[in-house]
Write a protein that holds these residues in place. Structure first.
Motif, short mmCIF file in Angstrom:
data_model
loop_
_atom_site.label_atom_id
_atom_site.label_comp_id
_atom_site.label_asym_id
_atom_site.label_seq_id
_atom_site.Cartn_x
_atom_site.Cartn_y
_atom_site.Cartn_z
N ASP A 273 -6.66 5.14 -8.16
CA ASP A 273 -6.80 4.85 -9.59
C ASP A 273 -5.97 5.78 -10.48
O ASP A 273 -5.28 5.32 -11.39
CB ASP A 273 -8.27 4.86 -10.02
CG ASP A 273 -9.06 6.10 -9.61
OD1 ASP A 273 -8.47 7.08 -9.08
OD2 ASP A 273 -10.30 6.09 -9.79
N TRP A 274 -5.95 7.07 -10.19
CA TRP A 274 -5.21 8.00 -11.04
C TRP A 274 -3.70 7.86 -10.87
O TRP A 274 -2.93 8.29 -11.72
CB TRP A 274 -5.63 9.46 -10.77
CG TRP A 274 -5.60 9.89 -9.34
CD1 TRP A 274 -6.66 9.92 -8.48
CD2 TRP A 274 -4.47 10.33 -8.59
NE1 TRP A 274 -6.25 10.35 -7.24
CE2 TRP A 274 -4.91 10.62 -7.28
CE3 TRP A 274 -3.12 10.53 -8.90
CZ2 TRP A 274 -4.06 11.08 -6.28
CZ3 TRP A 274 -2.28 10.99 -7.89
CH2 TRP A 274 -2.75 11.26 -6.61
N VAL B 203 0.86 -1.18 0.00
CA VAL B 203 0.00 0.00 0.00
C VAL B 203 0.89 1.23 0.00
O VAL B 203 1.78 1.36 0.84
CB VAL B 203 -0.94 0.02 1.22
CG1 VAL B 203 -1.78 1.29 1.23
CG2 VAL B 203 -1.82 -1.22 1.25
N LEU B 204 0.65 2.12 -0.95
CA LEU B 204 1.39 3.37 -1.02
C LEU B 204 0.59 4.44 -0.29
O LEU B 204 -0.59 4.64 -0.57
CB LEU B 204 1.62 3.78 -2.47
CG LEU B 204 2.24 2.72 -3.37
CD1 LEU B 204 2.50 3.28 -4.76
CD2 LEU B 204 3.51 2.16 -2.77
N THR B 205 1.22 5.13 0.66
CA THR B 205 0.52 6.17 1.41
C THR B 205 0.24 7.35 0.49
O THR B 205 0.84 7.49 -0.57
CB THR B 205 1.36 6.64 2.61
OG1 THR B 205 2.61 7.13 2.13
CG2 THR B 205 1.58 5.53 3.61
N GLY B 206 -0.65 8.21 0.94
CA GLY B 206 -0.87 9.45 0.22
C GLY B 206 -2.27 9.69 -0.29
O GLY B 206 -2.56 10.76 -0.79
N GLY B 207 -3.16 8.74 -0.18
CA GLY B 207 -4.51 8.96 -0.68
C GLY B 207 -5.54 8.26 0.19
O GLY B 207 -5.26 7.22 0.78
N SER C 213 -10.82 3.42 -6.14
CA SER C 213 -11.57 4.37 -6.97
C SER C 213 -11.64 5.74 -6.32
O SER C 213 -11.73 5.86 -5.09
CB SER C 213 -12.99 3.85 -7.21
OG SER C 213 -12.95 2.65 -7.95
N SER C 214 -11.60 6.77 -7.16
CA SER C 214 -11.68 8.15 -6.67
C SER C 214 -12.41 9.01 -7.69
O SER C 214 -12.81 8.53 -8.75
CB SER C 214 -10.26 8.69 -6.43
OG SER C 214 -9.61 8.90 -7.66
N GLN C 215 -12.55 10.25 -7.36
CA GLN C 215 -13.15 11.24 -8.25
C GLN C 215 -12.12 12.35 -8.47
O GLN C 215 -12.26 13.45 -7.92
CB GLN C 215 -14.43 11.81 -7.63
CG GLN C 215 -15.52 10.80 -7.38
CD GLN C 215 -16.11 10.28 -8.68
OE1 GLN C 215 -16.29 11.03 -9.63
NE2 GLN C 215 -16.39 9.00 -8.73
N PRO C 216 -11.07 12.07 -9.24
CA PRO C 216 -10.00 13.07 -9.38
C PRO C 216 -10.45 14.29 -10.16
O PRO C 216 -11.27 14.19 -11.08
CB PRO C 216 -8.91 12.31 -10.13
CG PRO C 216 -9.64 11.28 -10.91
CD PRO C 216 -10.82 10.89 -10.07
N SER C 217 -9.88 15.42 -9.80
CA SER C 217 -10.16 16.65 -10.55
C SER C 217 -9.37 16.61 -11.86
O SER C 217 -8.43 15.83 -12.03
CB SER C 217 -9.72 17.87 -9.73
OG SER C 217 -8.31 17.88 -9.59
N LEU C 218 -9.74 17.47 -12.78
CA LEU C 218 -9.02 17.58 -14.04
C LEU C 218 -7.57 17.97 -13.78
O LEU C 218 -6.65 17.45 -14.42
CB LEU C 218 -9.70 18.61 -14.95
CG LEU C 218 -9.15 18.73 -16.36
CD1 LEU C 218 -9.24 17.40 -17.11
CD2 LEU C 218 -9.90 19.81 -17.12
N ALA C 219 -7.35 18.85 -12.80
CA ALA C 219 -5.99 19.27 -12.46
C ALA C 219 -5.16 18.10 -11.95
O ALA C 219 -3.99 17.95 -12.32
CB ALA C 219 -6.03 20.39 -11.42
N THR C 220 -5.75 17.25 -11.12
CA THR C 220 -5.05 16.07 -10.61
C THR C 220 -4.68 15.14 -11.77
O THR C 220 -3.54 14.65 -11.84
CB THR C 220 -5.92 15.31 -9.58
OG1 THR C 220 -6.13 16.17 -8.47
CG2 THR C 220 -5.26 14.02 -9.13
N LEU C 221 -5.63 14.90 -12.66
CA LEU C 221 -5.36 14.03 -13.81
C LEU C 221 -4.26 14.62 -14.70
O LEU C 221 -3.38 13.89 -15.16
CB LEU C 221 -6.63 13.81 -14.63
CG LEU C 221 -7.70 12.94 -13.96
CD1 LEU C 221 -8.98 12.96 -14.79
CD2 LEU C 221 -7.20 11.52 -13.76
N PHE C 222 -4.33 15.91 -14.95
CA PHE C 222 -3.33 16.56 -15.79
C PHE C 222 -1.94 16.45 -15.18
O PHE C 222 -0.97 16.08 -15.86
CB PHE C 222 -3.73 18.04 -16.00
CG PHE C 222 -2.78 18.80 -16.87
CD1 PHE C 222 -2.77 18.61 -18.24
CD2 PHE C 222 -1.90 19.71 -16.32
CE1 PHE C 222 -1.88 19.32 -19.05
CE2 PHE C 222 -1.01 20.42 -17.11
CZ PHE C 222 -1.01 20.22 -18.49
#
Length: 176
Positions: free
Chosen positions: A124-125, A38-42, A150-159
């Motif tokens: 996921d992202w 498991v990677l921390t951070g989310g 699963s998450s709901q990433p923002s466009l900025a996060t995806l970019f």
């Protein structure tokens, strides 16, 4: 000629981003592995890893990138982990500070424990880049399966993540 090259490069970049954004991986169901990383951070990552252990889909869980100030008892209290589960099945890694060092820290733990299969848990992202870093770092005889939260990433996060993925892939292709 140069304008055509840049237009083509921009088009390839845009379609690559679109493909990345619409094809985020999903949670994995029911496939057992020796261990779970498991990677921390989310949000949801540690809970997912603990669920995998509780379901008997992995013997042990390694949490990479834990803040050095966090003690095992604090971790157990924060995530409601029993003393027995902490002692037998949960190991905390304090060395990693980014995705690349997560892979190195996890690789060392996997080798020390002679595991041959691992479930990688991250958001996921973040999965494409994390998986790429792990593939580059782990020995080829360790099978990695992806288990995305699963998450709901923002466009900025995806970019931002798409650009980090491109940079990671480019740096892997460079000679050391």
């Amino acid at each position: 000629m140069i304008l055509r090259f840049f237009a083509t490069a921009l088009l390839v970049y845009a379609f690559g981003f679109l493909g990345f954004a619409v094809s985020l991986p999903k949670p994995l169901a029911g496939e057992p592995t020796d261990a779970v990383i498991v990677l921390t951070g989310g949000p949801g990552r540690i809970a997912r890893g603990l669920s995998v252990v509780d379901q008997g889909l992995a013997k042990e869980m390694f949490v990479s990138g834990v803040d050095p100030e966090v003690r095992p008892a604090e971790f157990a209290a924060e995530f409601d982990v029993s003393r027995g589960t902490m002692e037998c099945c949960v190991k905390l890694g304090y060395l990693a500070v980014d995705t690349r060092t997560n892979a190195g820290e996890a690789a060392q733990w996997l080798r020390e424990n002679k595991f041959t299969s691992v479930r990688l848990v991250t958001t996921d992202w973040h999965m494409a880049r994390a998986s790429s870093e792990f593939e580059e770092t782990l020995p080829p005889d360790i099978r990695v399966v992806e288990d995305a939260v699963s998450s709901q990433p923002s466009l900025a996060t995806l970019f931002l993540e798409y650009n980090k993925l491109l940079a990671a892939v480019a740096s892997q292709g460079l000679p050391s």
